[in-house]
Each structure stands twice: as C-alpha cells, then as structure tokens.
Design an enzyme around this catalytic site. Structure first.
Site, mmCIF file in Angstrom:
data_model
loop_
_atom_site.group_PDB
_atom_site.id
_atom_site.type_symbol
_atom_site.label_atom_id
_atom_site.label_comp_id
_atom_site.label_asym_id
_atom_site.label_seq_id
_atom_site.Cartn_x
_atom_site.Cartn_y
_atom_site.Cartn_z
ATOM 1 N N ALA A 74 58.669 -8.711 45.165
ATOM 2 C CA ALA A 74 58.490 -8.180 46.517
ATOM 3 C C ALA A 74 57.709 -6.869 46.432
ATOM 4 O O ALA A 74 57.509 -6.333 45.334
ATOM 5 C CB ALA A 74 59.849 -7.943 47.163
ATOM 6 N N LYS A 75 57.250 -6.379 47.528
ATOM 7 C CA LYS A 75 56.581 -5.071 47.561
ATOM 8 C C LYS A 75 56.590 -4.573 48.989
ATOM 9 O O LYS A 75 56.619 -5.372 49.928
ATOM 10 C CB LYS A 75 55.129 -5.213 47.080
ATOM 11 C CG LYS A 75 54.540 -3.922 46.561
ATOM 12 C CD LYS A 75 54.933 -3.668 45.141
ATOM 13 C CE LYS A 75 54.418 -2.341 44.627
ATOM 14 N NZ LYS A 75 54.669 -2.192 43.193
ATOM 15 N N GLY A 76 56.557 -3.257 49.154
ATOM 16 C CA GLY A 76 56.530 -2.687 50.494
ATOM 17 C C GLY A 76 55.545 -1.557 50.584
ATOM 18 O O GLY A 76 55.116 -1.003 49.563
#
Ligand SMILES: NC(=O)c1ccc[n+]([C@@H]2O[C@H](COP(=O)([O-])OP(=O)(O)OC[C@H]3O[C@@H](n4cnc5c(N)ncnc54)[C@H](O)[C@@H]3O)[C@@H](O)[C@H]2O)c1
Length: 426
Positions: free
Chosen positions: A115-117
């Site tokens: 995931a990444k934000g």
C-alpha cells in the site's frame, strides 16, 4: 513491454512511475507465463481511496488538501507502505509505490501486502500545527481502511516518527484504546523498534556485501559512491565505512564531495549538520553532482529519489554493482543499458527492503507487547536480507534473467500462489 520501451520514448513517459512499474510487472509476468486473469488481478490496485480534507490554517483560513491511500494487494497480509507529503504527489506515483510495496514484501517473504499514501501539500510552507491537523484529519478519513490487520502506514518523503505518533494517537482515540501496531516507524517511546532508523541503510550494506562476494572483492578494496545523505544514504555510508568500505563520494541535491582515499563520514555528518550542506567539506573536494555519478567505483548507491538513472546518463555509469537504496531510481530504458554494460543491479525491491523488514519486526513486537534488543533485530534482519539476496540471484541464474526481473518473478509468483490458494471470493 520493456522491449517496446527501448524505442525512443519521451523522458516524461520514461520516468512515469506507474508506466515503469507496469513495464517491470509485464516483463516478469510474461516470463512466468502468468495467465491473463491473474495478470489483470495483479496489475490493478485492489483499492484506491481519495480524500479531500478540510484543514484550518494557522491564520484562520480554511484549505482543502487532497490525499490518497492505495492498497495494491492485501492477498498475503495487511497493506504496508509509507505516506508522503509533497506538492507533486500524484495518484499514478502512489499507485506505483503501492505495487512496489507488494513486490518488496513478497521478495523478503514477510506477511504483508502493498500500500502507499500521500497528501498533496508543501511541508516547507506549513507549520507543525498545520501538518498535525492535516495528518489527523487524513487519518480520521481513513479510519475504516487502516489498522494493524488492514493496512499499516509508515513514514516516507517528508513524514517522520512524529507524523506516525499523530496517526497512532488519532487512530487510538477513534478506537477507544491505545493501538501502537497501526503504524511503524514510530518513536521508541511509543512502540518503535530498535534498529529501525538504520534498517534500510543496513540492508543496503548487507546486500552490497553479498554482491561483493560474487565478484571476489572485499570491503577494503571497494570504492563506494552514494547519492543522498539522508536516512538511507547517511546510514548506509556510516555503516559501510565502519565495515571498511571506502566511501569516495557523497552526492547531494546541490553538490557532491569527493575524496579518492575515502571520506570521513562522521566528520561529514557533523559538517552537514552545521552548514546544511556537504559543500566545502574540509575532508573532500567539491564536485559537480552530475559528474560524481560517473566516478569509477565498485558500488554506486542511489539513495535519494526516483528516476536519477535514465536513458540520458545510464551509459556513463562506471560502477560494477548498482545497489538501489531509493525507490525507482532506474528507468526501464536505463535498465537495458545497464544490462548491456554488465552492471550487477541489486533492484530496489530487494536492496531497500531492510526498512520494511524491520517495520515488520516493529509490528510483531507491538502486537506481542514484547520488545527485542537491537542485536536480535539486526541478526534477524541480516538473515532475511542474506537469504532473499541468495534467492533472487539463484532465481536469476535458473531462469536466465537479470536480478530485477528475477526479483519481480519471485515476488509475483508468491503473491499469485497466495491468491490461487485463497481462491476468488464470490
Ligand atoms: N527511509 C526508509 O526507510 C526507506 C525505505 C525504503 C526506501 N526508501 C527510499 O529511499 C529514498 C531516500 O529516502 P530517505 O528516507 O533517505 O529520505 P531522506 O529525505 O532522509 O534523504 C534523502 C536525501 O537525498 C537528498 N536528495 C534529494 N534529491 C536529491 C538529488 N536529486 N540528488 C542528490 N541528493 C538528493 C536530500 O537532500 C536528502 O539528504 C527514497 O526514494 C525513499 O522512498 C526509504
């Protein structure tokens, strides 16, 4: 796909992170003979969340910031990946970074997805209190989607242990109990892990040392050039110097410093702290930062930012080993040039995976409520890095592919098997 990209492509396309990630995925998937359905599943992120967060600035004005969280895959475990704050964050970049996290966690075989934000904002013009409000509102908006069993964020560009403490606190307030395992990279007082600050640089050192053995070289006879003197580059420099490597140049965003006899890294750290730059360091000479990338050396570690090795400069590199400390420092077109020039590439998803590996240890320790000493953290990190390096190199030899393709194949194979075993629900 990579073959297609060797035709001249505009630099903005060559450096588009999502296209680069897709090119690597397509090549590895083709070599693996992955069926079309599974390719579709793994190529697209499982979930993309966009939030527009209202935040009151210190002067009373109301501003709206756009933030993203992309969960590429949660097939092997909770999502895992950093959050970056920067004015140029794009959904494409966050998507690419999220997929890299899936492959990175699979290469080192830790039980996380990817995931990444990111939040589009300029931390240089925001106060700490404004950054805190952005962080807390972003966390609150994502409350249903993150959590120790769902998705575990970590620091990335312009976010740090303090940002993680705010996320942990906001999440805990909503949960009505203290929940440390929701983020990693936390301050030590709040459930952080010993060894985490050094972990990515330490991982770079471990895989570089393993690569040296293949060339029958020793640290003492190895010259190292490092781009980026931040967390990854600085720690790699410090630890490698301690192991006897000769760090001949450190390259920063404005200038490089060079000493063919080896730089005194502790003195350079002090100089950088005092002056804000590596410029005019007494123990080295100033050098053009672009030229320093072309110094003859055994190991080059790009540990600053993306897309620094492209079709425009790859042919001029004079390193035997390229250890990718940064995420995505090399474009697919540059890859082909490096392969033709027989540069031994330790791809980012392996080379910088020491960080996420110790983040995994942090999550384990938080969930156990039982903390390890630094020696144990480093010992377990070494075991994982050495084994993963050996697995990638063996895979490359067996399938007659380069290390990057091997790392992707190994990772994709692991994620695809997890999905097959679980089956597709409904
Ligand atoms: N910190 C981690 O644990 C970790 C883990 C995996 C990957 N990475 C990746 O490693 C890279 C560096 O991360 P970091 O945490 O060390 O960041 P950082 O902000 O601590 O350090 C980056 C350093 O690079 C310098 N820099 C920026 N642009 C540059 C340029 N064009 N040329 C030369 N120097 C430049 C900056 O001045 C800074 O000193 C990023 O790509 C990041 O995504 C970091």
């Amino acid at each position: 796909m990579v073959a297609e990209m060797t035709a001249p492509v505009p630099l903005d396309q060559e450096t588009n992170p999502w296209l680069a990630a897709a090119a690597r995925f397509d090549e590895a998937a083709a070599k693996l003979k992955l069926d079309d359905g599974m390719r579709k599943v793994l190529r697209a992120p499982a979930r993309e969340i966009t939030v527009n967060i209202p935040v009151q600035l210190d002067d009373g004005r109301l501003e709206v910031f756009t933030g993203y969280r992309v969960q590429h895959s949660i097939a092997r475990g909770p999502g895992k990946g950093g959050i970056r704050f920067a004015p140029d964050v794009t959904l494409d970049e966050v998507r690419a970074l999220a997929s890299w996290m899936t492959w990175k966690c699979a290469v080192v075989n830790i039980p996380f997805g990817g995931a990444k934000g990111g939040v589009i904002c300029d931390p240089n013009i925001l106060s700490d209190t404004e950054l805190e409000r952005i962080t807390r509102r972003y966390t609150a908006e994502l409350f249903e989607f993150i959590g120790p069993e769902r998705d575990v964020p970590a620091p990335d560009v312009n976010t740090n242990a303090q940002t993680m403490a705010w996320i942990m606190d906001t999440y805990s307030m909503h949960s009505r109990h203290t929940c440390t395992a929701v983020v990693t990279g936390k301050p030590m007082e709040l459930g952080g892990s010993l060894g985490r600050p050094e972990a990515t640089g330490r991982g770079c050192m471990i895989v570089s040392s393993e690569a040296l053995k293949l060339f029958e070289l020793t640290p003492e006879t190895s010259r190292v050039v490092i781009q980026g003197f931040g967390n990854v580059g600085g720690m790699a420099a410090r630890l490698m110097k301690q192991q006897g490597f000769k760090i001949i140049s450190i390259i920063e965003y404005d200038i490089a410093t060079y000493n063919p006899k080896g730089l005194d890294i502790e003195a350079l750290m002090k100089h950088r702290k005092e002056t804000g730059s590596v410029r005019d360091f007494a123990g080295g000479e100033n050098m053009d930062r672009h030229e320093a990338m072309f110094l003859e050396c055994e190991i080059l570690i790009p540990a600053a930012t993306e897309n620094v090795i492209t079709s425009t400069n790859a042919a001029r590199l004079r390193c035997r080993i390229l250890c990718e400390g940064a995420n995505g420092p090399t474009t697919p077109v540059a890859d082909e040039i490096l392969m033709a020039n027989k540069v031994f590439v330790i791809p980012d998803i392996l080379a910088n995976s020491g960080g996420v590996t110790v983040s995994y240890f942090e999550w384990v320790q938080d969930r156990q409520g039982f903390f390890w000493n630094e020696e144990l953290v480093n010992e377990r990190l070494k075991e994982i890095m050495v084994n993963s390096f050996a697995a990638v190199v063996a895979y490359a030899a067996k399938h007659q592919v380069n290390n990057r393709t091997a790392a992707y194949m190994l990772a994709i194979d692991r994620v695809a098997s997890a999905i097959k075993l679980r089956g597709i629900y409904a």
